[in-house]
Write a protein that holds these residues in place. Structure first.
Motif, PDB file in Angstrom:
ATOM      1  N   LEU A   1      -5.802 -30.954   5.576  1.00  0.00           N
ATOM      2  CA  LEU A   1      -4.871 -31.809   5.931  1.00  0.00           C
ATOM      3  C   LEU A   1      -4.717 -32.715   4.646  1.00  0.00           C
ATOM      4  O   LEU A   1      -5.873 -33.424   4.467  1.00  0.00           O
ATOM      5  CB  LEU A   1      -4.975 -32.569   7.055  1.00  0.00           C
ATOM      6  CG  LEU A   1      -3.664 -32.659   7.953  1.00  0.00           C
ATOM      7  CD1 LEU A   1      -2.534 -31.870   8.065  1.00  0.00           C
ATOM      8  CD2 LEU A   1      -3.933 -33.282   9.346  1.00  0.00           C
ATOM      9  N   HIS A   2      -3.613 -33.249   4.059  1.00  0.00           N
ATOM     10  CA  HIS A   2      -3.588 -34.244   3.122  1.00  0.00           C
ATOM     11  C   HIS A   2      -2.406 -34.972   2.890  1.00  0.00           C
ATOM     12  O   HIS A   2      -1.155 -34.283   2.928  1.00  0.00           O
ATOM     13  CB  HIS A   2      -3.888 -33.623   1.559  1.00  0.00           C
ATOM     14  CG  HIS A   2      -4.179 -34.486   0.524  1.00  0.00           C
ATOM     15  ND1 HIS A   2      -5.045 -35.535   0.603  1.00  0.00           N
ATOM     16  CD2 HIS A   2      -3.408 -34.900  -0.451  1.00  0.00           C
ATOM     17  CE1 HIS A   2      -5.148 -36.573  -0.478  1.00  0.00           C
ATOM     18  NE2 HIS A   2      -4.053 -36.210  -1.088  1.00  0.00           N
ATOM     19  N   TRP A   3      -2.665 -36.162   2.914  1.00  0.00           N
ATOM     20  CA  TRP A   3      -1.599 -37.082   2.976  1.00  0.00           C
ATOM     21  C   TRP A   3      -1.480 -37.760   1.468  1.00  0.00           C
ATOM     22  O   TRP A   3      -2.180 -38.413   1.163  1.00  0.00           O
ATOM     23  CB  TRP A   3      -1.675 -38.559   3.816  1.00  0.00           C
ATOM     24  CG  TRP A   3      -0.786 -39.474   4.001  1.00  0.00           C
ATOM     25  CD1 TRP A   3       0.603 -39.440   3.437  1.00  0.00           C
ATOM     26  CD2 TRP A   3      -0.794 -40.803   4.858  1.00  0.00           C
ATOM     27  NE1 TRP A   3       1.253 -40.526   3.854  1.00  0.00           N
ATOM     28  CE2 TRP A   3       0.475 -41.526   4.664  1.00  0.00           C
ATOM     29  CE3 TRP A   3      -1.900 -41.414   5.466  1.00  0.00           C
ATOM     30  CZ2 TRP A   3       0.697 -42.653   5.226  1.00  0.00           C
ATOM     31  CZ3 TRP A   3      -1.658 -42.794   6.067  1.00  0.00           C
ATOM     32  CH2 TRP A   3      -0.338 -43.217   5.735  1.00  0.00           C
ATOM     33  N   GLU A   4      -0.275 -37.302   0.874  1.00  0.00           N
ATOM     34  CA  GLU A   4       0.177 -37.491  -0.467  1.00  0.00           C
ATOM     35  C   GLU A   4       0.292 -39.009  -0.692  1.00  0.00           C
ATOM     36  O   GLU A   4       0.621 -39.818   0.188  1.00  0.00           O
ATOM     37  CB  GLU A   4       1.139 -36.768  -0.965  1.00  0.00           C
ATOM     38  CG  GLU A   4       0.722 -35.259  -0.917  1.00  0.00           C
ATOM     39  CD  GLU A   4      -0.263 -34.755  -1.942  1.00  0.00           C
ATOM     40  OE1 GLU A   4      -0.308 -35.384  -2.974  1.00  0.00           O
ATOM     41  OE2 GLU A   4      -1.057 -33.643  -1.652  1.00  0.00           O
ATOM     42  N   GLU A   5      -0.317 -39.423  -1.821  1.00  0.00           N
ATOM     43  CA  GLU A   5       0.117 -40.784  -2.483  1.00  0.00           C
ATOM     44  C   GLU A   5      -0.705 -41.849  -1.413  1.00  0.00           C
ATOM     45  O   GLU A   5      -0.223 -42.961  -1.499  1.00  0.00           O
ATOM     46  CB  GLU A   5       1.493 -41.211  -2.489  1.00  0.00           C
ATOM     47  CG  GLU A   5       2.234 -40.161  -3.260  1.00  0.00           C
ATOM     48  CD  GLU A   5       3.570 -40.552  -3.656  1.00  0.00           C
ATOM     49  OE1 GLU A   5       4.291 -41.030  -2.572  1.00  0.00           O
ATOM     50  OE2 GLU A   5       4.296 -39.946  -4.521  1.00  0.00           O
ATOM     51  N   HIS A   6      -1.748 -41.433  -0.786  1.00  0.00           N
ATOM     52  CA  HIS A   6      -2.720 -42.434  -0.027  1.00  0.00           C
ATOM     53  C   HIS A   6      -4.025 -42.100  -0.268  1.00  0.00           C
ATOM     54  O   HIS A   6      -4.718 -41.361   0.543  1.00  0.00           O
ATOM     55  CB  HIS A   6      -2.262 -42.204   1.278  1.00  0.00           C
ATOM     56  CG  HIS A   6      -0.877 -42.716   1.754  1.00  0.00           C
ATOM     57  ND1 HIS A   6       0.166 -42.237   1.454  1.00  0.00           N
ATOM     58  CD2 HIS A   6      -0.599 -44.011   2.302  1.00  0.00           C
ATOM     59  CE1 HIS A   6       1.249 -43.188   1.750  1.00  0.00           C
ATOM     60  NE2 HIS A   6       0.701 -44.171   2.215  1.00  0.00           N
TER      61      HIS A   6
END
Lengths: 513, 122
Positions: free
Chosen positions: B31-36
């Motif tokens: 899972l990856h939260w972009e721009e963080h």
């Protein structure tokens, strides 16, 4: 011998160094009578390397072989004399800060066991090389590597008397998640064929990369009062120079023997340069963040030791048709980011690291701004400022999930797209119905070259999920690592190391009046 | 390129350690939260393939990403999602499997208007 000369003493002409070396090496070889050469040296041909004449091998050590034993013995005597003096004079009190020792803990868990791996690897290829010259050279290097691991353990054992985190280094090397990065590098090299091992360690690691470890990092140790590490660093460095020479001679020999060797060697140079560059990211972080007194930035070290020194080396090798390793340009661009991205990773996983972490101070951030004027303030300073604010509010930032790892280098997939430091670089390949993830084109290329090998990677995060690392909870896993929670890990501030150091310094200032 | 090995049967003897059968019924999901990027990498979880996507939204994301100052401000209706590079619109009732999430799938999400501390993607 002439019978007409009436000399009072009969003296034999002294053999030249080359002749003596020839007797030492060629004289040791023999032609097997009841076994075939291929049965004696089963590993020599499967990689596709063609050698037509082993006698053409010119051992770079042949002229110094006589002095070798004397030098090594002298170095040992000096090393142990300095160590005795260091121990008797409480040398640990001369450190710039106990914080510095975290770099040494990382060195002991992540680098010293590689010396042992190098010893075993060179002993193996020494046995399995059909040419007697390289066989001897590899055995000599094997002995050196064994000496390196021993002197490092002896030297750093002084700190183990006073500070945490030194006692389980060998166990940790085999188990702790981030130590799978250097471990997998050597496991990969040692499970390759003998010529690939020579290139991986003798060339890519020794020649291109150990300069960056042994020269600037040892200067850093000196600058921070760590006489113990400096002493073994200097003692090892003259060996490293010989090892580098061996690495380069191997390359030249292979390329001179047959033009068919060139594409094979180039592929290995590309692969092992990239893998080595990834491992060295740990050193980048030591230089930029872990040395309390800094000597040069990773960017500067990379420019001197890779771009300039490496550039000259590859210039020299270009006459054989060998080109600069693939992705050297990407690695050079990454020198702007790698130390920051790695330190940010350890800061947020400090609960699972076998050393302490901290946020860079205001002065350190100014130093980083100066050294990285185009990137630090834009991409990394805000991150540290946010975390500092959170710390102040009592909400120290931890990452409580486990990270996705790169199948090849085994580093958490923290690296960003070339040219875009705000976006993680995701790459993947498919093999036998499964997906494999990589942090870069370099790591994807390595996998795609031999997917059967890397599909077997022992990835710590996945092994934890499979229940192979002591249990499901963080506590279980740390126990499996033999990491003592609250003592070996977490922030430097408030750690037992720091508390003890502060007490020592307070007592010292009292005595001093 | 061909495998280089001394044993000609090497390719048939290999032990793939990350095959799905080794994860006790779970699949590994990233899972990856972009721009963080204060979260240094995508995070990995062993999850049941039949788990509803809503459990990911309701349990996993707040537990592991909730400490970020941006998290509370996410407009969930505006979030853009991809599964292994393909755009998806999540249905909380449907399973991960229904969204095309398989073993070692990567889910990335972008939160428009939110790009980290002072816009630094941290």
């Amino acid at each position: 011998m002439s019978t007409t000369t009436a000399a009072p003493f009969t003296t034999k002409a002294k053999l030249g160094l080359k002749q003596r070396y020839a007797l030492l090496t060629r004289g040791l070889d023999w032609e097997p009578s009841y076994q075939s050469k291929s049965a004696l040296y089963p590993y020599a041909e499967f990689e596709g390397i063609k050698i037509h004449d082993w006698s053409k091998w010119e051992d770079p050590f042949r002229l110094t072989m006589d002095a070798y034993w004397k030098f090594q013995a002298e170095k040992e005597r000096k090393l142990y004399a300095v160590l005795d003096s260091f121990a008797q004079n409480n040398g640990q009190l001369g450190l710039s800060s106990p914080r510095y020792l975290n770099a040494i803990k990382l060195f002991l868990t992540g680098v010293s066991p590689l010396e042992y791996q190098a010893h075993r690897g060179f002993a193996h290829v020494g046995r399995h090389t059909p040419g007697v010259g390289p066989r001897i050279a590899a055995q000599m290097q094997s002995l050196d590597e064994l000496r390196h691991v021993q002197t490092q353990i002896h030297t750093l054992s002084h700190y183990n008397k006073f500070f945490d985190g030194f006692n389980e280094f060998s166990h940790m090397h085999d188990r702790v998640w981030y130590l799978s990065v250097p471990k997998s590098f050597f496991d990969d090299a040692r499970t390759a064929g003998p010529f690939e091992y020579f290139i991986a360690i003798g060339f890519a690691f020794e020649y291109v990369l150990t300069n960056l470890l042994f020269v600037p990092f040892m200067s850093g140790a000196a600058y921070n009062g760590d006489l113990a590490t400096v002493t073994f660093g200097f003692s090892a460095q003259s060996d490293e120079s010989r090892h580098m020479t061996l690495g380069i001679e191997v390359i030249k020999f292979l390329l001179e023997q047959d033009p068919d060797n060139l594409p094979i060697v180039q592929k290995w140079v590309d692969k092992w340069f990239w893998r080595g560059h990834r491992v060295l990211g740990l050193v980048a972080m030591m230089m930029d963040y872990m040395l309390p007194k800094k000597i040069m930035s990773w960017r500067e070290a990379w420019d001197i030791y890779f771009t300039e020194a490496g550039g000259a080396l590859f210039g020299d090798l270009s006459r054989y048709g060998l080109r600069v390793p693939k992705y050297a340009d990407i690695a050079t661009a990454e020198a702007e980011h790698i130390s920051h991205q790695n330190w940010c990773t350890f800061y947020q996983y400090t609960h699972a690291a076998a050393f302490h972490t901290w946020l860079p101070s205001a002065e350190e951030m100014d130093w980083l701004s100066e050294k990285y004027p185009n990137t630090f303030d834009k991409y990394y300073r805000p991150r540290y400022e946010m975390w500092a604010e959170m710390e102040k509010e009592g909400k120290r930032f931890y990452n409580n999930a486990l990270p996705q790892l790169c199948t090849t280098c085994q580093i958490p997939m923290v690296y960003t797209e070339p040219g875009d430091p705000t976006t993680i670089s995701f790459r993947s390949s498919h093999f036998r119905g499964d997906t494999y993830h990589f942090c870069s084109d370099g790591c994807k290329d390595v996998f795609d070259g031999e997917p059967e090998k890397y599909a077997q990677s022992w990835l710590p995060v996945h092994q934890i999920f499979q229940g192979q690392c002591g249990g499901a909870s963080m506590e279980d896993v740390l126990k499996y690592y033999r990491l003592n929670p609250g003592v070996d890990n977490m922030d430097q501030t408030g750690s037992p190391d720091q508390v003890m150091w502060d007490a020592w310094m307070a007592a010292r200032s009292k005595v001093g009046g | 390129m061909a495998l280089v090995a001394l044993d000609k049967d090497y390719a048939d003897k290999i032990d793939i350690r990350d095959r799905v059968e080794n994860f006790h019924g779970n699949i590994v999901v990233y899972l990856h939260w972009e721009e963080h990027l204060s979260f240094c990498a995508a995070t990995a979880f062993p999850l049941l393939p039949d788990m509803p996507f809503g459990a990911l939204l309701g349990d996993i994301l707040p537990t592991y990403y909730g400490m970020h100052p941006d998290f509370a401000a996410i407009d969930w209706a505006a979030v853009r999602w991809t599964v292994d590079g393909t755009a998806v619109t999540p249905d909380p009732e449907k399973s991960l499997k229904d969204h095309g999430v398989g073993h070692k799938s990567l889910i990335r999400f972008w939160t428009p208007g939110l790009n980290g501390y002072r816009g630094s993607c941290s």
